[in-house]
Design an enzyme around this catalytic site. Sequence first.
Site, PDB file in Angstrom:
ATOM      1  N   SER A   1       0.873  -1.188   0.000  1.00 30.08           N
ATOM      2  CA  SER A   1       0.000   0.000   0.000  1.00 30.08           C
ATOM      3  C   SER A   1       0.897   1.221   0.000  1.00 30.08           C
ATOM      4  CB  SER A   1      -0.861  -0.010   1.273  1.00 30.08           C
ATOM      5  OG  SER A   1      -1.463   1.244   1.472  1.00 30.08           O
ATOM      6  N   TYR A   9      -2.013  -0.846  10.706  1.00 30.78           N
ATOM      7  CA  TYR A   9      -2.069  -1.182   9.271  1.00 30.78           C
ATOM      8  C   TYR A   9      -0.867  -0.583   8.533  1.00 30.78           C
ATOM      9  CZ  TYR A   9      -3.752  -1.381   4.453  1.00 30.78           C
ATOM     10  OH  TYR A   9      -3.856  -1.618   3.107  1.00 30.78           O
ATOM     11  N   LYS A  17       2.222  -2.508   6.528  1.00 27.34           N
ATOM     12  CA  LYS A  17       2.558  -2.327   5.104  1.00 27.34           C
ATOM     13  C   LYS A  17       4.013  -1.848   4.939  1.00 27.34           C
ATOM     14  CE  LYS A  17      -1.318  -3.782   3.434  1.00 27.34           C
ATOM     15  NZ  LYS A  17      -1.404  -4.999   2.623  1.00 27.34           N
TER      16      LYS A  17
END
Length: 301
Positions: free
Chosen positions: A168, A181, A185
């Site tokens: 991402s 999160y 990533k």
Amino acid sequence: MNIFVLLAKIFWTMLEAFVQKFVPVKRKSVRGEVVLVTGAAHGVGRCLALEFGRLGATVVLWDINRDGNEATAEQIREEGGTTRAYQCDCSKREEIQRVAQQVKEEVGDVTILFNNAGVMTTGSVLDLTDDQIERTFQVNVLAHFWTIRAFLPSMMTRNQGHIAALASIAGYSGSPYMVDYSSSKHAVVGLMNTLQKELELQGKDGIKTTTVCPFFVDTGFCPNPKIGSTTAGLRVLSPEEVALQAVDAVLKNIRRVIMPSEMRSVPLMTQLLPYKTQSLMQNSADISFDLMQSGPHNKTD
Ligand SMILES: NC(=O)c1ccc[n+]([C@@H]2O[C@H](COP(=O)([O-])OP(=O)(O)OC[C@H]3O[C@@H](n4cnc5c(N)ncnc54)[C@H](O)[C@@H]3O)[C@@H](O)[C@H]2O)c1
């Protein structure tokens, strides 16, 4: 190495990379390859699986969601493709190892591994539960290790194969209320960069890697993403366009894809710009999303 030889080699590699930008790259064929896509029941993963199926690969589908996975398989078969669907909870190491063995026995060696499955819970670092944080790292990071360790050995033997990851843009520039999160990533970006270097050092230059770093994708994965109207060019991507670009990158052995193109300078900016300038730019983009885990520590405005 002599300093002049080193400088000449540095110049040569930079020139080579520059020239390659203007030379059309031939796409490799995946016909007959065994492509495993994790998180294939929905969103980008489903689109990746469908595209690899159209290109003539045998597509192995993994997902925790059995019905969605079967629906993807059905669609591939309707389009004339070859596929096998397996239910697998990628948060569980033993389950990954068991299903990987089953795939090797029933389908054969995986030659292209696409780690796509992911989870996200938006909320402040104090409002997320311990389990949510652990699950984010189990699915978004550790599952990559377990699948790579299961399928890389046969690629090493043949010095041929491809490992791809759906990371991402949060892997370069993270977002508040996505701390777990974003850091997961970042870990995927680091894993893929260093894996590539390790393979090269081991003389396994026939094994390629691709890391895909999109901005928001319209799959429902991130709740209600919004981009301020003043932010020129930025938009929520469709899962189909992300998958098409990702597959194209694999076929051309491109190591990193950032999309949309307006975000390509993000990795450089995070290194070059002062922290306050980065914050100012990020805040002025007026990007928001709904919080899934709310509590006393959430305050987005
Ligand atoms: N949607 C976005 O805005 C966005 C942006 C950048 C990157 N990504 C990344 O793209 C990837 C795909 O996301 P998406 O947008 O298609 O989301 P999605 O929710 O549509 O698809 C994710 C898939 O992963 C599966 N999955 C979740 N937990 C699993 C587990 N434990 N075991 C096996 N499968 C599991 C889900 O069932 C689902 O089919 C993720 O890695 C995500 O981090 C998404």
